[in-house]
Design a protein around this motif. Structure first.
Motif, short mmCIF file in Angstrom:
data_model
loop_
_atom_site.label_atom_id
_atom_site.label_comp_id
_atom_site.label_asym_id
_atom_site.label_seq_id
_atom_site.Cartn_x
_atom_site.Cartn_y
_atom_site.Cartn_z
N TRP A 39 0.84 -1.18 0.00
CA TRP A 39 0.00 0.00 0.00
C TRP A 39 0.88 1.24 0.00
O TRP A 39 1.86 1.33 0.73
N GLY A 40 0.55 2.20 -0.84
CA GLY A 40 1.27 3.46 -0.89
C GLY A 40 2.52 3.45 -1.75
O GLY A 40 3.25 4.43 -1.80
N ALA A 41 2.78 2.35 -2.45
CA ALA A 41 4.00 2.24 -3.24
C ALA A 41 4.00 3.18 -4.45
O ALA A 41 5.05 3.60 -4.91
N LYS A 42 2.83 3.51 -4.95
CA LYS A 42 2.75 4.35 -6.16
C LYS A 42 2.71 5.84 -5.87
O LYS A 42 2.88 6.65 -6.77
N THR A 43 2.47 6.22 -4.62
CA THR A 43 2.35 7.63 -4.29
C THR A 43 3.23 7.95 -3.08
O THR A 43 3.79 7.05 -2.44
N SER A 44 3.30 9.20 -2.73
CA SER A 44 4.06 9.61 -1.55
C SER A 44 3.16 9.72 -0.32
O SER A 44 3.63 10.12 0.75
N TYR A 45 1.91 9.32 -0.44
CA TYR A 45 0.95 9.51 0.66
C TYR A 45 1.37 8.74 1.91
O TYR A 45 1.22 9.24 3.03
N LYS A 46 1.93 7.56 1.74
CA LYS A 46 2.37 6.76 2.88
C LYS A 46 3.41 7.53 3.69
O LYS A 46 3.36 7.56 4.92
N TYR A 47 4.34 8.17 3.01
CA TYR A 47 5.39 8.93 3.69
C TYR A 47 4.85 10.22 4.29
O TYR A 47 5.30 10.64 5.36
N GLU A 48 3.88 10.82 3.64
CA GLU A 48 3.24 12.01 4.20
C GLU A 48 2.54 11.68 5.52
O GLU A 48 2.61 12.45 6.47
N LEU A 49 1.87 10.52 5.57
CA LEU A 49 1.22 10.09 6.80
C LEU A 49 2.25 9.81 7.89
O LEU A 49 2.04 10.16 9.06
#
Length: 93
Positions: A39-49
Motif C-alpha cells: 500500500w502506498g508504493a505508487k504515491t508519496s501519501y504513505k510517507y506524508e502520513l
C-alpha cells in the motif's frame, strides 16, 4: 479503478468459458503474487502520513494536549491516541 471490456483483451474461447460461471457480471481478477505492491508504493501519501504522525508525536511529547492535537490535525481524539500509541511502540524498537 476502471475496467476493460473482456472482448478487447481476451480470446472468445476464454470469454465463453468464463460465461459458464458468471454471465454478464463484473468480476475482479487479482494480481499475481509476484506483481503485488505494498500500500502506498505508487504515491508519496504513505510517507506524508508517517511524517504527520511523527509530528503529532513530537507535539505530544512537547506537552500539547490530545484535544489540541485533534483540533490542529483535524482528527478525532481516538485517532490521535492511536497514532501516539503506534509512535511510542515504533520508537521503542
Amino acid at each position: 479503478m476502471g475496467y476493460i471490456r473482456a472482448e478487447e483483451i481476451l480470446p472468445v474461447e476464454i470469454i465463453e468459458l468464463i460465461q459458464k460461471y458468471v454471465d454478464g457480471t463484473n468480476i475482479y481478477i487479482p494480481r499475481k503474487q509476484e506483481n503485488k505492491q505494498q500500500w502506498g508504493a505508487k504515491t508519496s501519501y504513505k510517507y506524508e502520513l508517517q511524517n504527520r504522525n511523527q509530528s503529532i508525536y513530537r507535539d505530544y511529547l512537547s506537552g500539547m494536549a490530545i484535544c489540541e492535537l485533534a483540533k490542529d490535525y483535524y482528527l478525532s481524539e481516538k485517532s490521535i491516541q492511536r497514532i501516539i500509541r503506534q509512535e511510542k511502540l515504533s520508537n521503542v524498537s
